[in-house]
Scaffold this active site. Structure first.
Site, PDB file in Angstrom:
ATOM      1  N   HIS A   1       0.985  -0.936  -0.204  1.00 55.89           N
ATOM      2  CA  HIS A   1       0.105   0.402  -0.073  1.00 55.89           C
ATOM      3  C   HIS A   1       0.896   1.181   0.319  1.00 55.89           C
ATOM      4  CE1 HIS A   1       1.548  -0.507   4.490  1.00 55.89           C
ATOM      5  NE2 HIS A   1       1.321   1.032   4.794  1.00 55.89           N
TER       6      HIS A   1
ATOM      7  N   HIS B   1      -0.139  -1.655  14.568  1.00 54.53           N
ATOM      8  CA  HIS B   1      -1.094   0.110  14.698  1.00 54.53           C
ATOM      9  C   HIS B   1      -2.723  -0.182  15.045  1.00 54.53           C
ATOM     10  CE1 HIS B   1       1.356   2.298  11.413  1.00 54.53           C
ATOM     11  NE2 HIS B   1       1.728   1.230  10.809  1.00 54.53           N
TER      12      HIS B   1
ATOM     13  N   GLU C   1       7.958   0.896   4.458  1.00 54.04           N
ATOM     14  CA  GLU C   1       7.925   0.438   6.089  1.00 54.04           C
ATOM     15  C   GLU C   1       7.135  -1.134   5.351  1.00 54.04           C
ATOM     16  OE1 GLU C   1       3.348   1.075   5.559  1.00 54.04           O
ATOM     17  OE2 GLU C   1       3.069  -0.183   8.660  1.00 54.04           O
TER      18      GLU C   1
ATOM     19  N   HIS D   1       4.784   6.804   2.505  1.00 54.86           N
ATOM     20  CA  HIS D   1       5.555   5.917   2.464  1.00 54.86           C
ATOM     21  C   HIS D   1       4.965   5.196   2.035  1.00 54.86           C
ATOM     22  CE1 HIS D   1       2.079   4.469   5.491  1.00 54.86           C
ATOM     23  NE2 HIS D   1       2.767   3.760   5.508  1.00 54.86           N
TER      24      HIS D   1
ATOM     25  N   TYR E   1       8.862   1.550  10.232  1.00 55.46           N
ATOM     26  CA  TYR E   1       9.341   2.448   9.314  1.00 55.46           C
ATOM     27  C   TYR E   1      11.050   2.944   9.375  1.00 55.46           C
ATOM     28  CZ  TYR E   1       3.772   3.677   9.124  1.00 55.46           C
ATOM     29  OH  TYR E   1       2.496   3.693   9.154  1.00 55.46           O
TER      30      TYR E   1
ATOM     31  N   HIS F   1      -5.792  -1.958   3.228  1.00 54.80           N
ATOM     32  CA  HIS F   1      -5.738  -0.902   2.816  1.00 54.80           C
ATOM     33  C   HIS F   1      -5.028  -0.469   1.851  1.00 54.80           C
ATOM     34  CE1 HIS F   1      -2.331  -0.272   4.902  1.00 54.80           C
ATOM     35  NE2 HIS F   1      -2.157   0.625   5.472  1.00 54.80           N
TER      36      HIS F   1
END
Lengths: 304, 304, 304, 304
Positions: D150, D243, D262, D211, D252, D197
């Site tokens: 993503h 998260h 990431e 990112h 990260y 996502h």
């Protein structure tokens, strides 16, 4: 080849006893095994002695003493003799002073902390028993560590306390942190066992408590611990990471009185001929927090 | 409180030396540290002694001897005396017999296996070094265990060999398997350290080798080990599972000569006052293979 | 690009309803969301629809039907038309037939299994809610999977059922097992989503149920699942291992009626242009059980 | 039910092309699949299209464009029509513009980022092949993610870009961050697939890149990633954590030009009826970094 078998207990001073008991039983997941006036006794599910943590109601946080279990009374006598020769004054803690314990000897180590040695404590057994046991018991709560693993303390004379533990108590030093010129030792990791450390000291004010480390099985358990801390709004100081020192995996957080706790996993096996690892002070950040590579300010300041 | 520090080496007999070296270096991921006639010396990346596995070219598979490193020569002398008192005949293995080793004493234990004790072996260091080390070295190959962890052997008189290890060598017994009536011990797990076992014995023919256990860090490493075995078409006997005994996680497989190997993770920490766990024979399946709950036929038959 | 959104429910026939409910709630860790005569409705904590498993009291084990949730009624109408064109007879399941459901269409697929498509079902929400959610809820019990993941069924004409799912229902085939000569398809893994499979078929008797797969997050959760199964004496057929097909990690076991369940973790993400993976029958053992490399006899025989 | 199949590629601007290629191949562990003037093409081992990352030599860091692969040309035509209706101007990227690609349509989304849609790209296959594949290939280097997962971008009008992705491109919104009064959306997580996502937007300057997320299998792989970053002295911004948003596990770090990367694991499966999760701005710290519970200052400032 130490006569000392393990770090057996920490007596921690806490300010609100009930809140602290709730924290150590619900969040950490220890089991309450007894009460005695202003003291509450706790153990982890995988420990068989009556307690490894004593919470003592007090006006201030910190560590009352750390106790190490000695193999037998002959070893204890030998150690007593050597401790006195080193110049420490021994006090007898008589039977009946605390719940489920036999007598102990107490003395002050070169960093000003109170330490006890003992051989006797009531055994209550682990959560899984000793006949055809399952690998873990039902009904675990919270972080549910296997055991008290180690403690980290601060003090001024790291050289002296290292000599005390290695020469008097027969610990081996697994790792040390030294100034870049190699002149001054500012961190010392000491083991009486095959663990990566049973006790450690870093340069700082004498007689102060840095943290109690509780052992969890693996990196996923460190994640679970951190999740539980957030779910319960427990202050987390250092989120899951790896230590350079010990290679262990870790998360740091605080009990309601501000005593630092750690959930610690993995770490190497050390033998008594383990070649001591040296960290130079310029790499101390990487040594302590391998991924961040620098110290967290609170880490050297928040002491109890 | 044993004078013995660790299981230091296994000398294994293998039939095709080059094929075996390839297997132990490419699949297991050990490092070759020397050759000497019909012997090849190997170590795991996290070991600092010169070798922990010796492959000896031979006509048949099996274990030539297991060697335990003793803390110092005073402890070794004390142990020698007690071993002779127990009735074992000691042989001196002179310096120079094998590469990088000092002298050793050799004797036969009650199950007919050859055992050596020694204090001297050249140190070559770990793959990460001792100055500001990273947690693992670059360039790891294969299963890449941390170390030789333990060995399991078979023999007829489990009681006698247990007495030998506990009374003469000061091991503690962490677990035992007994017949349902409790009369006969048929399995014995023994530790000179804080590990769950350094050596173990199960009822079977004397002088036979069951397996060498190599330590990997966690359950994902056991999966990686099993994946590597399939990718390389190495015979796997027992797919990833948990042991009831030791609680460790495991996969079993065979070297090209038929010597059984294990990648072993986790398992509890034991102290010398660890209350011995008892498995009754009717639960032996669960004790050995916690998820399958019954023995695999080959497990008691494939011995070298 | 399928109009089908997911495998929404399985209705399983069980013989002892209360024993089965206890198993699915305490061991699997589903939540009971309703009862309706001889049916009990259950969902996993991470599902938001009212139920994903329906237990139906019956004289024999097996699958009553599998239901797939369709995106909207326009997609459903389109699918109905195509299903009828394929030659399947549609039955209307009226609103009120089962708890919390809207109406559905039911039909028989080429392997003789009953399948339903629907768009409406009451939503009850996940265990974590949708406002500032924690990653997992308190009070989880048992294996505690995230969701129903997939089902595997047997049938005679794997080619036909594959055509039905790919051409009529717009699934993509992620993997197939074929005879060595490539002539006959004997296994077919089909996905309407980005998962490795939503439904799969292997050669065998028509209309039979092989297993229901429940999703757990990772390999440690597979270990936990297997531990829980042994602690509760649930029959385990295949201990923790990896699949070659899907690469997922798995443990297989049986509910009290003999319906096979799986705790399944990982597995790749598939897109609709995923190049179908082919397994040749000579490698079927490795495809199904990557570490064992051969089938377990019961695996093709125990069907309900 | 989006015609978009996946996030297919990111073209990133980098300043030192060779240093960047070394970083993306040795540290991230992508494979170089081609070069074309000032562009280098890379893919992850588990991707079958020719490339998912294009490094473009430039004077400044950032994202040139993100490309999404569409199911077929009919879907692409439909999307083109709707994009133009929304008011975006379409540009044709002719065949031959970049290596191994067919033609594409390019347009600017409401946050000022360049986006491309395409159906054609040469397939080169995964590292494991499609005939009896092993679960992972030999010779993996570095973090070795499975795929590009993503991207996160910043922009001013989060509402508008959300409308664009949901109404025009048929993404579903899995999560959103809103001001405490619920008036303004400041974060939006959007999926065209069953992933948590595919693209996300947070309030910030238009046309900026936050990112690129690469998928790794599990929490241990996140640890391995973080270890590799420290071993290679790659700047790490956020050490391993979970998260709240997506529940995924993360670390990260920055490429040599300052583009944030990431390594991301786990995260839930979303379906198109997934009830959108809402985070209120007062909980944004917990939403982004579940254990730390507050944002890192650089996290909203370091944009390229």
């Amino acid at each position: 080849m130490s006569g000392i078998m393990r770090i057996g207990r920490l007596e921690l001073r806490v300010m609100d006893l009930e809140e602290s008991v709730n924290y150590y039983t619900d969040i950490i997941g220890l089991e309450e095994t007894g009460r005695d006036g202003d003291r509450v006794y706790l153990k982890a599910w995988d420990e068989y002695d009556h307690h490894s943590i004593i919470l003592q109601k007090s006006d201030s946080a910190g560590m009352d003493h750390m106790g190490f279990k000695v193999r037998d009374i002959y070893e204890l006598e030998k150690l007593e003799h050597r401790i006195e020769q080193f110049g420490c004054k021994l006090t007898r803690i008589p039977y009946g002073t605390r719940l489920a314990e036999g007598q102990a000897v107490r003395f002050e180590i070169p960093t000003g902390h109170q330490m006890e040695l003992y051989t006797e404590i009531e055994q209550v057994g682990t959560g899984t028993g000793i006949i055809n046991p399952h690998p873990w018991p039902d009904g675990l709560r919270g972080i549910a560590p296997h055991r008290l693993d180690h403690t980290l303390l601060t003090g001024d004379d790291i050289e002296a306390v290292t000599r005390f533990f290695t020469e008097v108590l027969d610990f081996h030093q697994t790792e040390k942190i030294v100034t870049v010129d190699g002149e001054v030792m500012i961190g010392s990791f000491l083991s009486a066992t095959n663990k990566a450390h049973d006790v450690a000291f870093v340069k700082g004010p004498d007689a102060k408590f840095h943290h109690a480390g509780f052992y969890v099985d693996n990196w996923y358990e460190v994640l679970k611990a951190a999740d539980i801390l957030t779910k319960n709004e427990v202050p987390v100081e250092v989120t899951p990471t790896r230590h350079g020192v010990t290679r262990g995996q870790t998360v740091y957080f605080f009990d309601p009185s501000g005593n630092r706790n750690e959930a610690f996993a993995s770490g190497y096996v050390s033998y008594s001929d383990f070649p001591t690892i040296t960290w130079t002070e310029d790499k101390i950040g990487t040594g302590i927090f391998y991924h961040r590579r620098e110290l967290v300010e609170s880490f050297s300041k928040a002491l109890t």
